[in-house]
Structure formats: structure tokens, C-alpha cells
Design a protein around this motif. Structure first.
Motif, short mmCIF file in Angstrom:
data_model
loop_
_atom_site.label_atom_id
_atom_site.label_comp_id
_atom_site.label_asym_id
_atom_site.label_seq_id
_atom_site.Cartn_x
_atom_site.Cartn_y
_atom_site.Cartn_z
N ASN A 31 0.83 -1.21 0.00
CA ASN A 31 0.00 0.00 0.00
C ASN A 31 0.86 1.26 0.00
OD1 ASN A 31 0.77 -0.68 2.68
ND2 ASN A 31 -0.88 0.56 3.52
N ASN A 32 2.01 1.23 0.66
CA ASN A 32 2.87 2.42 0.70
C ASN A 32 3.49 2.71 -0.67
OD1 ASN A 32 2.40 3.04 3.43
ND2 ASN A 32 3.89 1.51 4.05
N VAL A 33 3.87 1.66 -1.39
CA VAL A 33 4.38 1.84 -2.75
C VAL A 33 3.28 2.43 -3.63
CG1 VAL A 33 5.17 0.61 -4.82
CG2 VAL A 33 6.18 0.07 -2.60
N ALA A 34 2.06 1.95 -3.48
CA ALA A 34 0.93 2.48 -4.25
C ALA A 34 0.68 3.95 -3.91
CB ALA A 34 -0.33 1.65 -3.98
N GLU A 35 0.77 4.29 -2.63
CA GLU A 35 0.57 5.70 -2.21
C GLU A 35 1.62 6.61 -2.83
OE1 GLU A 35 -1.72 7.29 -0.40
OE2 GLU A 35 -2.88 5.58 0.29
N TYR A 36 2.87 6.19 -2.78
CA TYR A 36 3.93 7.01 -3.37
C TYR A 36 3.74 7.15 -4.88
CZ TYR A 36 7.06 8.12 0.48
OH TYR A 36 7.61 8.67 1.62
N LEU A 62 1.99 7.27 7.06
CA LEU A 62 3.43 7.05 6.90
C LEU A 62 4.01 7.94 5.81
CD1 LEU A 62 5.96 5.31 7.62
CD2 LEU A 62 5.35 3.93 5.64
N VAL A 63 3.39 7.97 4.65
CA VAL A 63 3.90 8.78 3.54
C VAL A 63 3.89 10.25 3.91
CG1 VAL A 63 3.53 9.47 1.14
CG2 VAL A 63 3.28 7.06 1.80
N ARG A 72 11.78 8.78 9.23
CA ARG A 72 12.82 8.42 8.28
C ARG A 72 12.28 7.35 7.34
NH1 ARG A 72 16.67 6.21 11.96
NH2 ARG A 72 17.23 4.92 10.19
N VAL A 73 12.85 7.28 6.14
CA VAL A 73 12.50 6.23 5.19
C VAL A 73 13.47 5.07 5.44
CG1 VAL A 73 12.27 5.60 2.76
CG2 VAL A 73 11.70 7.92 3.52
N LYS A 74 12.98 4.02 6.06
CA LYS A 74 13.82 2.88 6.40
C LYS A 74 13.77 1.79 5.35
CE LYS A 74 13.14 3.65 11.35
NZ LYS A 74 12.58 3.10 12.58
N ASN A 75 12.65 1.68 4.65
CA ASN A 75 12.45 0.63 3.66
C ASN A 75 13.17 1.00 2.36
OD1 ASN A 75 11.27 -0.87 1.46
ND2 ASN A 75 9.63 -1.47 2.84
N GLU A 76 14.10 0.18 1.94
CA GLU A 76 14.89 0.45 0.73
C GLU A 76 14.05 0.40 -0.55
OE1 GLU A 76 17.90 1.82 0.62
OE2 GLU A 76 17.71 1.85 2.80
N ASN A 77 12.92 -0.30 -0.53
CA ASN A 77 12.03 -0.32 -1.70
C ASN A 77 11.28 1.00 -1.86
OD1 ASN A 77 12.71 -2.99 -2.36
ND2 ASN A 77 11.15 -3.80 -0.99
N ILE A 78 11.10 1.70 -0.76
CA ILE A 78 10.38 2.97 -0.75
C ILE A 78 11.32 4.15 -1.06
CG2 ILE A 78 9.11 4.58 0.76
CD1 ILE A 78 7.41 2.24 0.14
N PHE A 82 10.39 7.83 -2.59
CA PHE A 82 10.47 9.01 -1.72
C PHE A 82 11.36 10.08 -2.37
CE2 PHE A 82 13.08 11.22 1.46
CZ PHE A 82 12.10 11.92 2.15
N GLU A 83 12.52 9.67 -2.86
CA GLU A 83 13.45 10.62 -3.47
C GLU A 83 12.86 11.25 -4.72
OE1 GLU A 83 17.02 8.29 -3.88
OE2 GLU A 83 17.50 8.47 -1.74
N LYS A 84 12.15 10.47 -5.52
CA LYS A 84 11.50 11.03 -6.71
C LYS A 84 10.42 12.03 -6.31
CE LYS A 84 9.47 10.00 -11.14
NZ LYS A 84 9.23 9.02 -12.17
N ALA A 85 9.63 11.69 -5.29
CA ALA A 85 8.58 12.60 -4.82
C ALA A 85 9.18 13.91 -4.33
CB ALA A 85 7.75 11.94 -3.73
N VAL A 86 10.24 13.82 -3.54
CA VAL A 86 10.90 15.02 -3.01
C VAL A 86 11.46 15.87 -4.16
CG1 VAL A 86 12.86 15.87 -1.64
CG2 VAL A 86 11.37 14.08 -0.73
N SER A 87 12.04 15.21 -5.15
CA SER A 87 12.57 15.92 -6.31
C SER A 87 11.46 16.68 -7.03
CB SER A 87 13.24 14.92 -7.26
OG SER A 87 13.64 15.55 -8.44
N LEU A 88 10.30 16.06 -7.19
CA LEU A 88 9.17 16.73 -7.82
C LEU A 88 8.65 17.87 -6.95
CD1 LEU A 88 7.29 13.57 -9.14
CD2 LEU A 88 8.31 15.37 -10.56
N ILE A 89 8.55 17.62 -5.65
CA ILE A 89 8.05 18.64 -4.72
C ILE A 89 8.92 19.91 -4.78
CG2 ILE A 89 7.90 19.17 -2.24
CD1 ILE A 89 6.82 16.23 -1.92
N ASN A 90 10.21 19.73 -4.95
CA ASN A 90 11.13 20.87 -4.99
C ASN A 90 10.91 21.77 -6.20
OD1 ASN A 90 12.39 20.24 -2.58
ND2 ASN A 90 13.91 18.93 -3.56
N ASN A 91 10.11 21.34 -7.18
CA ASN A 91 9.83 22.16 -8.35
C ASN A 91 8.65 23.11 -8.15
OD1 ASN A 91 11.71 21.25 -10.53
ND2 ASN A 91 10.85 19.28 -9.94
#
Length: 126
Positions: A31-36, A62-63, A72-78, A82-91
């Protein structure tokens, strides 16, 4: 199940009016992967449409907390999501993350289910 067949859905609104609905089948995922993924497709569309000030409504505690820097983002699959979302948010000039109850997110949930259902249909036809 979690993980299980997963889809992501996002609804872009301006002044309460639906501008665009988005959905995507993402395969077997949590579900967290789907949310992201839902967040990412919504942010990408908002940027492509030229929006600079947005409010993001999420039903995943969580997201929301990870994006606010509270968890913190502990799950390596997430992490890549997370990094892609943050990169988009910064725009964006301004972006506010708002946690809502799942019951308030029915439109996006229906779109996610639509993605899953259409994926199954495509597999049966193809």
C-alpha cells in the motif's frame, strides 16, 4: 493483500472542480508503494499543467510523515519513490501536505481499483 495487486489513483482539482483523474496499475506492491506512486503521478501532472502552488491530500500517515521529515525512510524499496517525490516537490513554489482520512479519499481509491480491474481485463483479452 499487502503486498498484492496494486494501482494508484490521483485526482487533480482546482477550486473543488475536478480537472483531471489519473490512474496506473503498478503490479504487485504494498500500500505504501501504491501511495507514493499516486503522489508521483499527481505531482507530475500538476507540474506539466503549470501549477506552482498545490495542496496534496494523502490518506497514508506514513507517507505524509516521511514527506514532512517526521519519519525516516527505512524501507529500501520505498527510498527511490520518496526521493523522486521530493525531487518533484522541490519544483513547486509552495506545496502543503495534508493527511486526510481514507473515507475522504474515495475518488482516488476508486481510480486505483479501476487500474487494477483494467489490468486484469487486459490480461484476459491479451
Amino acid at each position: 493483500g499487502n503486498p498484492g495487486p496494486a494501482g494508484s489513483g490521483a485526482v487533480l482539482k482546482k477550486g473543488g472542480t475536478v480537472i483531471k483523474t489519473l490512474f496506473k496499475y503498478i503490479g504487485e506492491a504494498t500500500n505504501n508503494v501504491a501511495e507514493y506512486n499516486a503522489l508521483i503521478i499527481g505531482l507530475e501532472e500538476a507540474l506539466e499543467s503549470g501549477y506552482q502552488n498545490v495542496e496534496v491530500y494523502l490518506d497514508s500517515e506514513l507517507v505524509a510523515q516521511q514527506l514532512r521529515g517526521e519519519f525516516r525512510v527505512k524501507n529500501e524499496n520505498i527510498r527511490p519513490l520518496f526521493e523522486k517525490a521530493v525531487s518533484l516537490i522541490n519544483n513547486f513554489s509552495a506545496l502543503k501536505i495534508i493527511k486526510i482520512a481514507r473515507e475522504e479519499n474515495k475518488e482516488a481509491d476508486k481510480l486505483a481499483n479501476k487500474a487494477i480491474n483494467l489490468s486484469g481485463l487486459n490480461k484476459q483479452i491479451g
